[in-house]
Design a protein around this motif. Structure first.
Motif, PDB file in Angstrom:
ATOM      1  N   LEU A  14      42.306  32.214  69.846  1.00  0.00           N
ATOM      2  CA  LEU A  14      41.862  31.681  71.136  1.00  0.00           C
ATOM      3  C   LEU A  14      41.657  32.791  72.165  1.00  0.00           C
ATOM      4  N   VAL A  15      42.342  33.932  71.973  1.00  0.00           N
ATOM      5  CA  VAL A  15      42.192  35.025  72.946  1.00  0.00           C
ATOM      6  C   VAL A  15      40.800  35.650  72.863  1.00  0.00           C
ATOM      7  N   THR A  16      40.033  35.313  71.824  1.00  0.00           N
ATOM      8  CA  THR A  16      38.687  35.879  71.706  1.00  0.00           C
ATOM      9  C   THR A  16      37.656  35.130  72.549  1.00  0.00           C
ATOM     10  N   ILE A  17      38.028  33.971  73.081  1.00  0.00           N
ATOM     11  CA  ILE A  17      37.068  33.155  73.845  1.00  0.00           C
ATOM     12  C   ILE A  17      36.472  33.913  75.029  1.00  0.00           C
ATOM     13  N   PRO A  18      37.271  34.631  75.840  1.00  0.00           N
ATOM     14  CA  PRO A  18      36.649  35.415  76.928  1.00  0.00           C
ATOM     15  C   PRO A  18      35.639  36.444  76.419  1.00  0.00           C
ATOM     16  N   GLY A  19      35.907  37.032  75.257  1.00  0.00           N
ATOM     17  CA  GLY A  19      34.973  37.991  74.680  1.00  0.00           C
ATOM     18  C   GLY A  19      33.643  37.352  74.315  1.00  0.00           C
ATOM     19  N   ILE A  20      33.692  36.081  73.891  1.00  0.00           N
ATOM     20  CA  ILE A  20      32.456  35.350  73.579  1.00  0.00           C
ATOM     21  C   ILE A  20      31.640  35.151  74.849  1.00  0.00           C
ATOM     22  N   PHE A  21      32.301  34.714  75.915  1.00  0.00           N
ATOM     23  CA  PHE A  21      31.592  34.483  77.174  1.00  0.00           C
ATOM     24  C   PHE A  21      31.031  35.781  77.750  1.00  0.00           C
ATOM     25  N   ARG A  22      31.712  36.885  77.507  1.00  0.00           N
ATOM     26  CA  ARG A  22      31.233  38.176  77.998  1.00  0.00           C
ATOM     27  C   ARG A  22      30.198  38.805  77.076  1.00  0.00           C
ATOM     28  N   GLY A  23      30.018  38.211  75.905  1.00  0.00           N
ATOM     29  CA  GLY A  23      29.016  38.711  74.977  1.00  0.00           C
ATOM     30  C   GLY A  23      29.375  40.049  74.362  1.00  0.00           C
ATOM     31  N   ILE A  24      30.663  40.312  74.197  1.00  0.00           N
ATOM     32  CA  ILE A  24      31.104  41.591  73.621  1.00  0.00           C
ATOM     33  C   ILE A  24      30.643  41.680  72.173  1.00  0.00           C
ATOM     34  N   ASP A  25      29.852  42.679  71.879  1.00  0.00           N
ATOM     35  CA  ASP A  25      29.322  42.830  70.534  1.00  0.00           C
ATOM     36  C   ASP A  25      29.417  44.284  70.073  1.00  0.00           C
ATOM     37  N   SER A  26      30.527  44.896  70.400  1.00  0.00           N
ATOM     38  CA  SER A  26      30.755  46.275  69.985  1.00  0.00           C
ATOM     39  C   SER A  26      32.233  46.444  69.697  1.00  0.00           C
ATOM     40  N   GLN A  27      32.598  47.610  69.227  1.00  0.00           N
ATOM     41  CA  GLN A  27      33.993  47.880  68.898  1.00  0.00           C
ATOM     42  C   GLN A  27      34.701  48.590  70.048  1.00  0.00           C
ATOM     43  N   GLU A  28      34.302  48.298  71.263  1.00  0.00           N
ATOM     44  CA  GLU A  28      34.922  48.966  72.401  1.00  0.00           C
ATOM     45  C   GLU A  28      36.407  48.644  72.516  1.00  0.00           C
ATOM     46  N   TYR A  29      36.820  47.526  71.858  1.00  0.00           N
ATOM     47  CA  TYR A  29      38.222  47.136  71.905  1.00  0.00           C
ATOM     48  C   TYR A  29      38.946  47.484  70.603  1.00  0.00           C
ATOM     49  N   GLU A  30      38.347  48.411  69.840  1.00  0.00           N
ATOM     50  CA  GLU A  30      38.834  48.670  68.483  1.00  0.00           C
ATOM     51  C   GLU A  30      40.311  49.024  68.428  1.00  0.00           C
ATOM     52  N   LEU A  31      40.803  49.785  69.377  1.00  0.00           N
ATOM     53  CA  LEU A  31      42.184  50.244  69.319  1.00  0.00           C
ATOM     54  C   LEU A  31      43.080  49.518  70.314  1.00  0.00           C
ATOM     55  N   THR A  32      42.633  48.372  70.782  1.00  0.00           N
ATOM     56  CA  THR A  32      43.410  47.638  71.765  1.00  0.00           C
ATOM     57  C   THR A  32      44.188  46.510  71.115  1.00  0.00           C
ATOM     58  N   THR A  33      45.124  45.962  71.873  1.00  0.00           N
ATOM     59  CA  THR A  33      45.898  44.815  71.401  1.00  0.00           C
ATOM     60  C   THR A  33      44.989  43.645  71.070  1.00  0.00           C
ATOM     61  N   PHE A  34      43.925  43.487  71.863  1.00  0.00           N
ATOM     62  CA  PHE A  34      42.962  42.418  71.636  1.00  0.00           C
ATOM     63  C   PHE A  34      42.442  42.453  70.206  1.00  0.00           C
ATOM     64  N   ASN A  35      42.073  43.630  69.739  1.00  0.00           N
ATOM     65  CA  ASN A  35      41.500  43.742  68.402  1.00  0.00           C
ATOM     66  C   ASN A  35      42.533  43.478  67.312  1.00  0.00           C
ATOM     67  N   TYR A  36      43.774  43.916  67.550  1.00  0.00           N
ATOM     68  CA  TYR A  36      44.828  43.649  66.573  1.00  0.00           C
ATOM     69  C   TYR A  36      45.074  42.142  66.445  1.00  0.00           C
ATOM     70  N   ILE A  37      45.050  41.449  67.583  1.00  0.00           N
ATOM     71  CA  ILE A  37      45.226  39.995  67.573  1.00  0.00           C
ATOM     72  C   ILE A  37      44.076  39.335  66.823  1.00  0.00           C
ATOM     73  N   TRP A  38      42.868  39.831  67.048  1.00  0.00           N
ATOM     74  CA  TRP A  38      41.693  39.281  66.372  1.00  0.00           C
ATOM     75  C   TRP A  38      41.809  39.451  64.860  1.00  0.00           C
ATOM     76  N   TRP A  39      42.251  40.618  64.421  1.00  0.00           N
ATOM     77  CA  TRP A  39      42.403  40.851  62.985  1.00  0.00           C
ATOM     78  C   TRP A  39      43.490  39.962  62.390  1.00  0.00           C
ATOM     79  N   ALA A  40      44.578  39.746  63.132  1.00  0.00           N
ATOM     80  CA  ALA A  40      45.641  38.858  62.656  1.00  0.00           C
ATOM     81  C   ALA A  40      45.116  37.436  62.488  1.00  0.00           C
ATOM     82  N   SER A  41      44.326  36.990  63.462  1.00  0.00           N
ATOM     83  CA  SER A  41      43.737  35.662  63.380  1.00  0.00           C
ATOM     84  C   SER A  41      42.786  35.560  62.191  1.00  0.00           C
ATOM     85  N   SER A  42      42.012  36.624  61.959  1.00  0.00           N
ATOM     86  CA  SER A  42      41.083  36.632  60.823  1.00  0.00           C
ATOM     87  C   SER A  42      41.834  36.520  59.500  1.00  0.00           C
ATOM     88  N   LEU A  43      42.952  37.218  59.402  1.00  0.00           N
ATOM     89  CA  LEU A  43      43.780  37.107  58.201  1.00  0.00           C
ATOM     90  C   LEU A  43      44.251  35.664  58.022  1.00  0.00           C
TER      91      LEU A  43
END
Length: 200
Positions: free
Chosen positions: A151-180
């Motif tokens: 659910l934390v990815t919803i703001p990223g959808i609205f912002r249209g984030i389509d790059s790995q600018e968050y690659e080393l952030t907590t946001f990205n780790y949470i996204w990968w956990a959700s994907s798993l």
């Protein structure tokens, strides 16, 4: 256990099909990272099919839960439907190449998180009425909680984030956990649920 408009056997086979397709998606993404295409596209197709089968499973279990929890079951059904649509949008974006894999993945994570809010509710009420084995319920609650991180990815959808600018952030780790969660944990839970229903 889950007798309503559908037999436990029918629901069980749908649950197993959901799990198998989801786990195939996991196998394909592993092959994509080790071999390459077309396994990435096959993974996206499996994620979309898993979302559709999940919605069928939610719909088949709806009558029983509506009888017990009318309002909550309706809310869960609507959220799961919206989640499935969001997953399908993500898979369409990925397969068509209209958007990059990152934004497509955000759609998939958020959509699967919405589907698994239903999973959390289902297992919570199963814990209360002992309609499922305790070990499966606990696994379902853990899986649902991990998936809900999407659910934390919803703001990223609205912002249209389509790059790995968050690659080393907590946001990205949470996204990968959700994907798993939606690639491994949730399909495993569905397979186990199906097996239990078939044995009954």
């Amino acid at each position: 256990m889950f007798m309503n408009n559908f037999s436990s056997v029918t629901i069980g086979w749908v649950a197993i099909a959901t799990g198998i397709v989801g786990l195939l998606g996991l196998a394909f993404i592993i092959l994509f990272f080790t071999v390459g295409q077309p396994f990435g596209t096959l993974n996206d197709i499996c994620i979309g099919l898993t979302a559709i089968l999940s919605l069928v499973l939610v719909w088949m279990l709806y009558p029983k839960h509506h009888a017990q929890f009318p309002l909550l079951s309706q809310v869960a059904l609507v959220i799961a439907m919206f989640g499935a649509v969001l997953v399908l949008v993500g898979t369409a974006l990925a397969i068509s190449g209209v958007k990059g894999w990152f934004l497509s993945g955000l759609h998939m994570a958020a959509g699967n998180a919405m589907i698994c809010l239903w999973l959390l509710g289902l297992n919570y009420f199963a814990l209360r009425d002992n309609s499922l084995p305790h070990s499966l319920v606990i696994f379902g609650l853990i899986s649902g909680a991990i998936l809900a991180l999407g659910l934390v990815t919803i703001p990223g959808i609205f912002r249209g984030i389509d790059s790995q600018e968050y690659e080393l952030t907590t946001f990205n780790y949470i996204w990968w956990a959700s994907s798993l969660g939606y690639l491994a944990l949730y399909p495993t839970w569905c397979t186990l649920l199906g097996r239990i229903l078939l044995l009954k």
